[in-house]
Design a protein around this motif. Sequence first.
Motif, short mmCIF file in Angstrom:
data_model
loop_
_atom_site.label_atom_id
_atom_site.label_comp_id
_atom_site.label_asym_id
_atom_site.label_seq_id
_atom_site.Cartn_x
_atom_site.Cartn_y
_atom_site.Cartn_z
N MET A 50 -9.27 -2.68 4.53
CA MET A 50 -8.70 -4.00 4.74
C MET A 50 -9.72 -5.09 5.12
O MET A 50 -9.39 -6.04 5.81
N ARG A 53 -7.40 -7.89 2.00
CA ARG A 53 -6.03 -7.40 2.01
C ARG A 53 -5.14 -8.54 1.51
O ARG A 53 -5.61 -9.63 1.23
N GLY A 54 -3.83 -8.23 1.39
CA GLY A 54 -2.94 -9.20 0.78
C GLY A 54 -2.84 -8.87 -0.70
O GLY A 54 -3.86 -8.67 -1.37
N ALA A 55 -1.59 -8.78 -1.20
CA ALA A 55 -1.37 -8.24 -2.54
C ALA A 55 -2.21 -8.90 -3.65
O ALA A 55 -2.92 -8.20 -4.40
N ARG A 90 -4.65 1.69 -2.05
CA ARG A 90 -3.45 1.29 -1.30
C ARG A 90 -2.26 1.37 -2.26
O ARG A 90 -2.31 0.83 -3.36
N CYS A 162 3.37 -11.88 8.90
CA CYS A 162 2.10 -11.38 8.37
C CYS A 162 1.20 -12.53 7.94
O CYS A 162 1.32 -13.65 8.45
N ALA A 168 -4.92 -14.06 1.81
CA ALA A 168 -4.25 -12.94 1.13
C ALA A 168 -4.30 -13.08 -0.39
O ALA A 168 -3.84 -12.18 -1.11
N THR A 174 0.56 -17.64 -0.84
CA THR A 174 1.91 -17.65 -1.44
C THR A 174 2.87 -18.31 -0.44
O THR A 174 3.22 -19.47 -0.61
N GLN A 201 -1.95 -9.48 11.55
CA GLN A 201 -2.41 -10.43 10.53
C GLN A 201 -1.91 -11.85 10.79
O GLN A 201 -2.53 -12.82 10.38
N SER A 241 5.07 -11.27 -0.53
CA SER A 241 5.58 -9.97 -0.98
C SER A 241 4.45 -9.14 -1.57
O SER A 241 3.50 -9.68 -2.15
N ASP A 242 4.55 -7.84 -1.39
CA ASP A 242 3.59 -6.91 -1.98
C ASP A 242 4.12 -6.30 -3.25
O ASP A 242 3.36 -5.79 -4.09
N ASN A 252 7.63 -6.28 1.74
CA ASN A 252 6.58 -7.04 2.42
C ASN A 252 6.22 -6.33 3.72
O ASN A 252 6.78 -5.27 4.04
N LYS A 253 5.31 -6.89 4.46
CA LYS A 253 4.80 -6.29 5.69
C LYS A 253 5.94 -5.83 6.60
O LYS A 253 6.95 -6.51 6.74
#
Length: 365
Positions: A50, A53-55, A90, A162, A168, A174, A201, A241-242, A252-253
Amino acid sequence: MKIDGRPYRTIFPEADGGAVMVIDQTRLPFAFELKRLANLDDAAVAIRTMVVRGAPLIGVTAAYGLALAMREDASEAGIERASATLAATRPTAINLRWALDRMAAMLRRAPETERAALAFSEAGRIADEDVASCRAIGEHGAKILSEIAAKKGGTVNVLTHCNAGWLATVDWGTALAPIYVAHDAGVPVHVFVDETRPRNQGAALTAFELNAHGVPHTVIADNAGGHLMQHGQVDVCIVGSDRTTASGDVCNKIGTYLKALAASDNRIPFYAALPFSTIDWTLSDGVRDIPIEERDAREVTHLTGRTDDGAFATVAVVSPGSPVANPAFDVTPARLVTGIITERGVCAATEEGLAGLYPERRKAA
Ligand SMILES: CSC[C@@H](O)[C@@H](O)C(=O)COP(=O)(O)O
């Protein structure tokens, strides 16, 4: 976005193309440091630990990781091996798989000798597209904020969870992009920032971003959101959102679901902001089918921060010997999501809503 007046992206190739530079997010908010990724392993480790990180940023880092790998082995087997290494870093953010599939499809069509150069160009295109998408998400989402401000005749209070800001993504973010666009346009905005245990985060990264951009905000303990909503202090929730299913379930987180429940109970609009690369068109039941990353127990048992004398320190916070669980994400069912803010506009969190914005996907299916 700017740090000390200088514009940065979270990831960019070195001028001579020798390596890729990223902002080391494990050092924020106390130290702003760049890290050099010189090969496939560096990229894989950066995602797993990380540093990035972040999608969306995970996806772009994977794309550059594949490009770095092509310099050492551009064969079919090399593409396979590098993709597998990066895909295993991940499991939840679909942007990772999306970026690797796009890169691999392009590379397989190219002669082996040209693959490394083409891979760097394609990774750069994915990064540029991410910036454009996030900027467009900002424009669409800012309209929602400005309408709330006009109706209320005052400051819009947004709650976010998050970090779904520019850190991210490649730039803009986003969930935070609408906030930046609205703030820059003079709409009065204030943000409640969930600290977002276990890795914080929100407290570390979202607060850092909002501070740097001069957006009024307040960091709150994760458990405070429901109370604030009951007392009329939150006008709207926006999260990132991931992975979002074709039916509008939003992963999401961890903790996002609880905020959506509280928002629903208090009739507060709850939006997810995400680019097309976050939509998993193959899934329709997010709770059942989205793989949830289980992370190291140490993220729960220990906290890392800076002591008053400026040193970084890690301390234990859990009773020694107690078992610990650390699921990193949860799924908010579509019924709790007021709308999805994408680069193409805002839609209902339904299959029809998403298919309406992405008609080419309906055709492909
Ligand atoms: C634009 S980012 C959306 C999500 O990736 C973000 O909200 C999030 O959950 C990040 O999780 P992280 O574990 O820090 O990678």
